[in-house]
Design a protein around this motif. Structure first.
Motif, PDB file in Angstrom:
ATOM      1  N   MET A  24       6.673   1.153  18.567  1.00 26.59           N
ATOM      2  CA  MET A  24       5.785   2.083  17.882  1.00 26.59           C
ATOM      3  C   MET A  24       6.523   3.112  17.036  1.00 26.59           C
ATOM      4  SD  MET A  24       2.977   0.777  18.690  1.00 26.59           S
ATOM      5  CE  MET A  24       1.912   1.971  17.882  1.00 26.59           C
ATOM      6  N   ARG A  25       7.659   2.746  16.497  1.00 23.76           N
ATOM      7  CA  ARG A  25       8.300   3.650  15.551  1.00 23.76           C
ATOM      8  C   ARG A  25       7.329   3.899  14.401  1.00 23.76           C
ATOM      9  NH1 ARG A  25      14.421   1.253  14.762  1.00 23.76           N
ATOM     10  NH2 ARG A  25      14.982   1.153  16.987  1.00 23.76           N
ATOM     11  N   PRO A  26       7.073   5.178  14.058  1.00 22.42           N
ATOM     12  CA  PRO A  26       6.064   5.469  13.042  1.00 22.42           C
ATOM     13  C   PRO A  26       6.302   4.753  11.717  1.00 22.42           C
ATOM     14  CG  PRO A  26       6.727   7.465  14.159  1.00 22.42           C
ATOM     15  CD  PRO A  26       7.647   6.389  14.635  1.00 22.42           C
ATOM     16  N   PHE A  27       7.565   4.533  11.371  1.00 23.01           N
ATOM     17  CA  PHE A  27       7.860   3.942  10.071  1.00 23.01           C
ATOM     18  C   PHE A  27       8.259   2.481  10.187  1.00 23.01           C
ATOM     19  CE2 PHE A  27       9.544   8.462   9.751  1.00 23.01           C
ATOM     20  CZ  PHE A  27       8.272   8.975   9.598  1.00 23.01           C
ATOM     21  N   GLY A  28       8.095   1.916  11.378  1.00 22.54           N
ATOM     22  CA  GLY A  28       8.296   0.488  11.564  1.00 22.54           C
ATOM     23  C   GLY A  28       9.721   0.018  11.503  1.00 22.54           C
ATOM     24  N   GLY A  29      10.649   0.929  11.287  1.00 23.84           N
ATOM     25  CA  GLY A  29      12.035   0.529  11.202  1.00 23.84           C
ATOM     26  C   GLY A  29      12.328  -0.306   9.965  1.00 23.84           C
ATOM     27  N   GLN A  30      11.395  -0.295   9.008  1.00 27.64           N
ATOM     28  CA  GLN A  30      11.562  -1.100   7.809  1.00 27.64           C
ATOM     29  C   GLN A  30      11.551  -0.201   6.589  1.00 27.64           C
ATOM     30  OE1 GLN A  30       8.262  -3.772   8.008  1.00 27.64           O
ATOM     31  NE2 GLN A  30       9.073  -4.924   9.732  1.00 27.64           N
ATOM     32  N   GLU A  31      12.090  -0.709   5.509  1.00 29.41           N
ATOM     33  CA  GLU A  31      12.077   0.031   4.263  1.00 29.41           C
ATOM     34  C   GLU A  31      10.650   0.151   3.767  1.00 29.41           C
ATOM     35  OE1 GLU A  31      13.977  -0.126  -0.256  1.00 29.41           O
ATOM     36  OE2 GLU A  31      14.555  -1.596   1.267  1.00 29.41           O
ATOM     37  N   ALA A  32      10.272   1.334   3.350  1.00 28.63           N
ATOM     38  CA  ALA A  32       8.911   1.552   2.880  1.00 28.63           C
ATOM     39  C   ALA A  32       8.679   0.843   1.552  1.00 28.63           C
ATOM     40  CB  ALA A  32       8.657   3.052   2.702  1.00 28.63           C
ATOM     41  N   PRO A  33       7.473   0.298   1.351  1.00 30.57           N
ATOM     42  CA  PRO A  33       7.184  -0.331   0.060  1.00 30.57           C
ATOM     43  C   PRO A  33       7.209   0.702  -1.049  1.00 30.57           C
ATOM     44  CG  PRO A  33       5.189  -0.078   1.360  1.00 30.57           C
ATOM     45  CD  PRO A  33       6.321   0.278   2.254  1.00 30.57           C
ATOM     46  N   ARG A  34       7.563   0.247  -2.223  1.00 28.82           N
ATOM     47  CA  ARG A  34       7.616   1.154  -3.368  1.00 28.82           C
ATOM     48  C   ARG A  34       6.286   1.143  -4.096  1.00 28.82           C
ATOM     49  NH1 ARG A  34      12.492   3.125  -4.029  1.00 28.82           N
ATOM     50  NH2 ARG A  34      14.284   2.056  -3.111  1.00 28.82           N
ATOM     51  N   PHE A  35       5.846   2.327  -4.510  1.00 27.10           N
ATOM     52  CA  PHE A  35       4.582   2.468  -5.204  1.00 27.10           C
ATOM     53  C   PHE A  35       4.840   3.035  -6.595  1.00 27.10           C
ATOM     54  CE2 PHE A  35       3.578   2.768  -0.722  1.00 27.10           C
ATOM     55  CZ  PHE A  35       2.447   1.977  -0.610  1.00 27.10           C
ATOM     56  N   ALA A  36       4.106   2.510  -7.549  1.00 32.88           N
ATOM     57  CA  ALA A  36       4.184   3.056  -8.900  1.00 32.88           C
ATOM     58  C   ALA A  36       3.504   4.419  -8.917  1.00 32.88           C
ATOM     59  CB  ALA A  36       3.507   2.115  -9.884  1.00 32.88           C
ATOM     60  N   THR A  37       4.086   5.364  -9.626  1.00 32.61           N
ATOM     61  CA  THR A  37       3.485   6.691  -9.726  1.00 32.61           C
ATOM     62  C   THR A  37       2.372   6.713 -10.770  1.00 32.61           C
ATOM     63  OG1 THR A  37       5.182   7.339 -11.328  1.00 32.61           O
ATOM     64  CG2 THR A  37       5.590   7.853  -9.007  1.00 32.61           C
ATOM     65  N   ARG A  38       2.400   5.803 -11.709  1.00 30.15           N
ATOM     66  CA  ARG A  38       1.379   5.773 -12.756  1.00 30.15           C
ATOM     67  C   ARG A  38       0.054   5.311 -12.164  1.00 30.15           C
ATOM     68  NH1 ARG A  38       3.491   2.527 -17.850  1.00 30.15           N
ATOM     69  NH2 ARG A  38       1.450   3.248 -18.567  1.00 30.15           N
ATOM     70  N   GLY A  39      -1.005   5.940 -12.607  1.00 34.82           N
ATOM     71  CA  GLY A  39      -2.331   5.535 -12.171  1.00 34.82           C
ATOM     72  C   GLY A  39      -2.832   6.262 -10.948  1.00 34.82           C
ATOM     73  N   LEU A  40      -1.953   6.967 -10.241  1.00 29.29           N
ATOM     74  CA  LEU A  40      -2.379   7.736  -9.080  1.00 29.29           C
ATOM     75  C   LEU A  40      -2.878   9.112  -9.524  1.00 29.29           C
ATOM     76  CD1 LEU A  40       0.522   6.978  -6.593  1.00 29.29           C
ATOM     77  CD2 LEU A  40      -1.844   6.192  -6.383  1.00 29.29           C
ATOM     78  N   PRO A  41      -3.735   9.742  -8.737  1.00 32.86           N
ATOM     79  CA  PRO A  41      -4.140  11.112  -9.062  1.00 32.86           C
ATOM     80  C   PRO A  41      -2.922  12.020  -9.150  1.00 32.86           C
ATOM     81  CG  PRO A  41      -5.555  10.198  -7.352  1.00 32.86           C
ATOM     82  CD  PRO A  41      -4.436   9.219  -7.542  1.00 32.86           C
ATOM     83  N   PRO A  42      -3.044  13.133  -9.865  1.00 34.27           N
ATOM     84  CA  PRO A  42      -1.884  14.022 -10.042  1.00 34.27           C
ATOM     85  C   PRO A  42      -1.465  14.662  -8.729  1.00 34.27           C
ATOM     86  CG  PRO A  42      -3.890  15.089 -10.815  1.00 34.27           C
ATOM     87  CD  PRO A  42      -4.257  13.664 -10.510  1.00 34.27           C
ATOM     88  N   GLY A  43      -0.253  15.181  -8.720  1.00 35.83           N
ATOM     89  CA  GLY A  43       0.268  15.842  -7.528  1.00 35.83           C
ATOM     90  C   GLY A  43       1.608  16.463  -7.832  1.00 35.83           C
ATOM     91  N   PRO A  44       2.189  17.179  -6.876  1.00 29.66           N
ATOM     92  CA  PRO A  44       3.460  17.863  -7.107  1.00 29.66           C
ATOM     93  C   PRO A  44       4.602  16.871  -7.314  1.00 29.66           C
ATOM     94  CG  PRO A  44       2.883  17.933  -4.791  1.00 29.66           C
ATOM     95  CD  PRO A  44       1.694  17.363  -5.500  1.00 29.66           C
ATOM     96  N   ARG A  45       5.616  17.309  -8.031  1.00 24.67           N
ATOM     97  CA  ARG A  45       6.807  16.491  -8.274  1.00 24.67           C
ATOM     98  C   ARG A  45       7.960  16.928  -7.379  1.00 24.67           C
ATOM     99  NH1 ARG A  45       6.516  13.515 -13.006  1.00 24.67           N
ATOM    100  NH2 ARG A  45       4.682  13.917 -14.312  1.00 24.67           N
ATOM    101  N   TRP A  46       7.668  17.624  -6.339  1.00 24.27           N
ATOM    102  CA  TRP A  46       8.704  18.086  -5.417  1.00 24.27           C
ATOM    103  C   TRP A  46       9.365  16.894  -4.748  1.00 24.27           C
ATOM    104  CZ3 TRP A  46       5.463  22.084  -2.125  1.00 24.27           C
ATOM    105  CH2 TRP A  46       4.833  22.988  -2.998  1.00 24.27           C
TER     106      TRP A  46
END
Length: 470
Positions: A24-46
């Motif tokens: 039950m590791r929260p992140f599955g012990g695997q590399e997280a999938p990559r998501f395109a930033t385009r098309g998502l609602p706006p948000g901080p760039r921090w």
């Protein structure tokens, strides 16, 4: 460590706990999938780590700021790998999410950070058919008939707690409410009244509830579990499991099992009977353990925090206090419930309700990719003036006569995933307020503000009050 029983080859509690941590590791012990930033609602760039810390640790400042900056829909990127969390703030958005196809909108995936504590069989972490089965097994323990049976127990525990108070005393109401609701949930879940068995359970549950956000994040990085607060949290988890598995083992062989009304006994019997005309599989010790821990944690501090805020707000308003005390003396449950609901609106204990998309979906007019997490922001929904006029004012009358519009008050979530213990929480809160207010007037001492503890929010100063017999 104590083993589950004397059967050769039966895994020890330590082995079961270690297996849960690994699976039950929260992140599955695997590399997280990559998501395109385009098309998502706006948000901080921090940086992702900064957004994650802001969301977990400083949510009461961060989320409203993002709403003011970016509008009714915005994206926050969180660890691991900058996964997008898209927060929605309007009631029509909440309706879409709550009504979404459960095969697409997975709540369990969104709660993965709780996996090492709750376990894979937890109602909060399951989806699809597994969730339906678990909910069906738990539902009889929280239906109207069961709640009526629990009311006397809540009254007994609350009356005993209040009897220990003294007029003129000043204290952190959060501490008193935590002790009270812990006692209630331990007795409801386990049906245990013997002090020798309750005593070791109390500190283990309390330490589990009190973990900080940084410790939650550390579950995803096993190397941290050798150090400081992470190591102590792991040790406490092993001890809590040992105690719970011992209760399960003993209860299975109890001669009065069919006559008991506690949740553990009900689940053992439900998992040994018939369902829809077919023999159901007996619940394993691990399945029982996961559901019991979920109920212990989800049904304890959430109600305690709401009660402490209710006492704090009543202690700041002489008029509302007088009306609430009159309701407590006359048996006006509707008014006391309105007080509790308004405290939960003004001071949300849980910040959001989340679902992870298993397939691309459109929410609020935004086309979102599979793997994104979406959810209504409870913090914003409860603070919008178009949802609740004059939202900063404590006004229980909002919940008398006519409730606020649908999906503007959502502390228990909604749809098929609405909190199974909502009715129990409100019943318990009303009964506790009755016992307190029928005996004492309360005065708030100083001011208070929310502080994040694990995934919940509690009063930073503990909602200090002074009580006087009047």
């Amino acid at each position: 460590m104590t083993t589950l029983d004397n059967t050769p080859g039966q895994p020890s509690t330590a082995a079961l706990t270690a297996r849960r941590f690994e699976r039950m590791r929260p992140f599955g012990g695997q590399e997280a999938p990559r998501f395109a930033t385009r098309g998502l609602p706006p948000g901080p760039r921090w940086p992702v780590w900064l957004q994650s810390v802001a969301l977990l640790r400083f949510r009461h400042q961060f989320v409203p700021r993002m709403w003011r900056r970016y509008g009714d829909v915005f994206t926050v990127r969180v660890i691991p790998g900058g996964r997008p969390l898209v927060l929605f703030t309007r009631p029509e958005h909440a309706k879409e999410i709550f009504a979404g196809d459960p095969e697409v909108f997975h709540a369990g995936k969104g709660n993965a950070i709780l996996g090492p504590i709750m376990g894979e069989h937890s109602l909060l972490l399951q989806d699809g058919r597994e969730h339906q089965r678990a909910r069906a097994l738990l539902m009889p323990a929280f239906n109207g008939h069961a709640l009526r049976g629990y009311r006397g127990l809540v009254e007994e525990v609350a009356r005993a707690e209040v009897a220990r108070w003294h007029s003129g005393e000043e204290f952190r109401s959060l501490d008193r409410m935590n002790a009270l609701t812990l006692e209630v949930i331990l007795r409801v879940v386990f049906g245990v009244t013997e002090e020798a068995r309750l005593a070791p359970l109390r500190p283990c549950v309390t330490r589990t509830v009190a973990i900080r956000p940084a410790v939650l994040l550390g579950w995803g990085y096993p190397v941290l579990q050798r150090f400081g607060p992470w190591r102590r949290t792991v040790q406490n988890a092993y001890r809590l499991d040992e105690l719970i598995y011992a209760e399960i083992r003993e209860r299975r062989s109890a001669p009065d099992l069919p006559r008991r009304g506690d949740v553990l006994s009900r689940l053992i019997l439900a998992g040994s009977g018939h369902e829809d005309g077919a023999q159901t599989e007996r619940l394993t010790d691990e399945e029982l353990r996961d559901q019991l821990v979920t109920l212990l944690l989800a049904g304890h501090e959430t109600t305690a925090s709401a009660l402490s805020w209710a006492l704090y707000e009543l202690g700041r308003d002489a008029g509302e206090l007088a009306r609430a005390r009159a309701a407590a003396r006359s048996g006006d449950d509707a008014h006391l419930e309105a007080v509790l609901k308004e405290a939960m609106r003004l001071h949300p204990v849980i910040p959001m309700v989340v679902r992870t998309l298993m397939r691309p979906a459109t929410v609020g007019g935004w086309d979102l990719p599979a793997g994104a997490t979406v959810g209504p922001s409870i913090l914003v929904a409860h603070a919008r003036a178009d949802n609740h006029p004059d939202p900063g004012r404590f006004a229980p009358d909002r919940f008398l006569g006519a409730n606020p519009p649908v999906n503007t008050w959502i502390p228990f979530g909604g749809g098929v995933r609405r909190c199974i213990g909502a009715g129990f929480s409100l019943m318990e809160g009303v009964e506790v307020l009755r016992q307190v207010l029928a005996t004492y007037a309360v005065t708030a001492v100083g001011t208070d503000r929310p502080r994040v503890r694990n995934i919940t929010s509690v009063p930073h100063r503990g909602s200090r009050v002074r009580i006087t017999r009047a």
